[in-house]
Design an enzyme around this catalytic site. Structure first.
Site, PDB file in Angstrom:
ATOM      1  N   THR A 167     -16.037  17.869  40.878  1.00 28.43           N
ATOM      2  CA  THR A 167     -14.786  16.935  40.428  1.00 28.43           C
ATOM      3  C   THR A 167     -15.305  15.207  40.788  1.00 28.43           C
ATOM      4  O   THR A 167     -16.056  15.226  41.636  1.00 28.43           O
ATOM      5  CB  THR A 167     -13.648  17.379  41.514  1.00 28.43           C
ATOM      6  OG1 THR A 167     -13.222  18.667  40.896  1.00 28.43           O
ATOM      7  CG2 THR A 167     -12.398  16.321  41.498  1.00 28.43           C
ATOM      8  N   VAL A 196      -4.231  25.359  37.533  1.00 29.35           N
ATOM      9  CA  VAL A 196      -4.139  23.763  37.616  1.00 29.35           C
ATOM     10  C   VAL A 196      -4.613  23.574  39.522  1.00 29.35           C
ATOM     11  O   VAL A 196      -3.766  24.468  40.224  1.00 29.35           O
ATOM     12  CB  VAL A 196      -2.792  23.244  37.921  1.00 29.35           C
ATOM     13  CG1 VAL A 196      -2.883  21.689  38.136  1.00 29.35           C
ATOM     14  CG2 VAL A 196      -2.266  23.317  36.085  1.00 29.35           C
ATOM     15  N   GLY A 197      -5.641  22.910  39.701  1.00 25.06           N
ATOM     16  CA  GLY A 197      -6.002  22.873  41.054  1.00 25.06           C
ATOM     17  C   GLY A 197      -5.273  21.542  41.586  1.00 25.06           C
ATOM     18  O   GLY A 197      -4.105  21.116  41.469  1.00 25.06           O
ATOM     19  N   GLY A 221      -9.738  23.904  45.008  1.00 20.55           N
ATOM     20  CA  GLY A 221      -8.269  23.228  45.027  1.00 20.55           C
ATOM     21  C   GLY A 221      -7.220  23.961  45.738  1.00 20.55           C
ATOM     22  O   GLY A 221      -6.477  23.328  46.222  1.00 20.55           O
TER      23      GLY A 221
END
Length: 299
Positions: A167, A196-197, A221
Site C-alpha cells: 500500500t 474493502v480494507g 487492513g
C-alpha cells in the site's frame, strides 16, 4: 514481488520513492498545500508497477484489480475516499475530487467511477492495470482459500521472506501549518472480490488533524479497522499528551497483539516523523524543508 530482490530492483525502489518525495517537496517548497503535495506524491507511486496501488495493484480472487484510496485535510477535517474502483487511473485524485467537489466522503465501485468521469478524471480500460508479475503472483495463490490472502513475498537480507502489502501513502505539513494524509492500495493479493480494507476508511487507514498529526497506514487492513489505528494515534496525542513516537509505537503494538501485521507513516504538527512497523520491512521515506531525504526498505 517474487524471486530475489536484485541490487537493480532495490535501486529501482529507492529511485521511485525519491521521485515521489520530490514531487511532493516541489509543491511544498513553492508554497503549495499539503493536500496537493500528498496527491502528487501518491500519483507517482500509483503510476509505477513497483507498488501495490494503481498500475501495480494486485489481483483479487476474481482475477480483477479493485482499488481503494483516501485523502484527508487536517485543516478542516474534510476527507474523500473511493473503494472498489477498476477504471480510474489515479484513485487518489478521485478521492481528492470527492473531498473538494462533493458533499460525500466515500464513494464506491460504479458510483465512484461515474463521479470521476463527471469530474473529467482520466478513465482507463481495466487492462491498463494488468501487470504480468502481479498476475503470476495471483496464479500462484488463486486456488488457495480466498480468506487466507496469501500475499506476495519480499526476500529479506537474511534469506527469509515475508508478506508484502505494498500500500502507498503520504503525509505532509505545509508552510501554512496544515497537515494532510493520503493512502492508495490494490488491497491484498487474492482478496475476496468486494473486500474493502482500512485504506479508504477515515480514522482507520487514513487520518489528519492539524491539532495532532497526519497518519497513513499499510498492512492487514482488517486489524487496522478494528483498532481504528490512525484516529487512535491522534487521540493519544490530543487527550493523553503522548508524543508522536509514543502514540504510533503504542498503537502498532496493539495491532500486533491482535495478530495483525503492518506499519504506518505519521507526521505531527511540529514536523516530527514516525514510521513504525512490526514486519521485517516497509517501503518508506521522508524529506525535510532543506530537501534532504531518506528512503528505506528493510529495518
Amino acid at each position: 514481488m517474487t524471486g530475489v530482490v536484485t541490487p537493480e530492483r532495490e535501486k529501482a525502489y529507492h529511485e521511485k520513492l525519491s521521485e515521489a518525495l520530490l514531487a511532493g517537496y516541489n509543491i511544498l517548497n513553492t508554497g503549495g498545500t499539503s493536500v496537493d503535495a500528498v496527491e502528487a506524491t501518491i500519483r507517482v507511486l500509483e503510476d509505477s508497477p513497483l507498488f501495490n496501488a494503481g498500475k501495480g495493484s494486485v489481483f483479487n480472487s476474481d482475477g480483477k484489480n479493485e482499488m481503494d484510496a483516501a485523502i484527508m485535510n487536517g485543516k478542516n477535517l474534510k476527507a474523500g475516499a473511493v473503494a472498489e474502483v477498476m477504471v480510474i487511473r489515479n484513485p487518489i485524485t478521485a478521492a481528492k475530487a470527492i473531498m473538494e467537489h462533493s458533499l460525500h466522503v466515500l464513494l464506491a465501485s460504479h458510483g465512484a467511477e461515474k463521479f470521476a468521469k463527471e469530474q473529467g478524471l482520466e478513465i482507463v480500460d481495466p487492462s491498463y492495470f494488468f501487470d504480468e508479475e502481479r498476475y503470476q503472483q495471483w496464479l500462484a495463490t488463486k486456488d488457495k482459500d480466498a480468506n487466507s490472502w496469501a500475499g506476495d513475498s519480499i526476500p529479506l537480507p537474511d534469506g527469509k521472506s515475508e508478506k508484502k502489502y505494498g500500500t502507498v501513502g503520504a503525509v505532509a505539513l505545509d508552510s501554512h501549518g496544515n497537515l494532510a494524509a493520503g493512502t492508495s492500495t490494490g488491497g491484498i493479493n487474492n482478496k475476496k472480490f468486494g473486500r474493502v480494507g482500512d485504506c479508504p476508511i477515515i480514522g482507520a487507514g487514513t487520518y489528519a488533524n492539524n491539532k495532532t498529526c497526519a497518519v497513513s497506514c499499510t498492512g492487514e487492513g482488517e486489524f487496522f479497522i478494528r483498532n481504528v489505528v490512525a484516529y487512535d494515534i491522534s487521540c493519544l496525542i490530543e487527550y493523553k499528551n503522548f508524543t508522536l513516537a509514543q502514540a504510533t509505537t503504542e498503537v502498532i503494538k496493539k495491532v500486533a497483539q491482535l495478530g495483525g501485521e503492518g506499519g504506518l507513516v505519521a507526521l505531527d504538527n511540529q514536523g516530527n516523523i514516525a514510521a513504525p512497523f512490526n514486519t521485517a520491512s516497509m517501503f518508506r521515506g521522508w524529506i525535510d524543508t532543506k530537501g534532504e531525504k531518506y528512503t528505506g526498505i528493510f529495518r
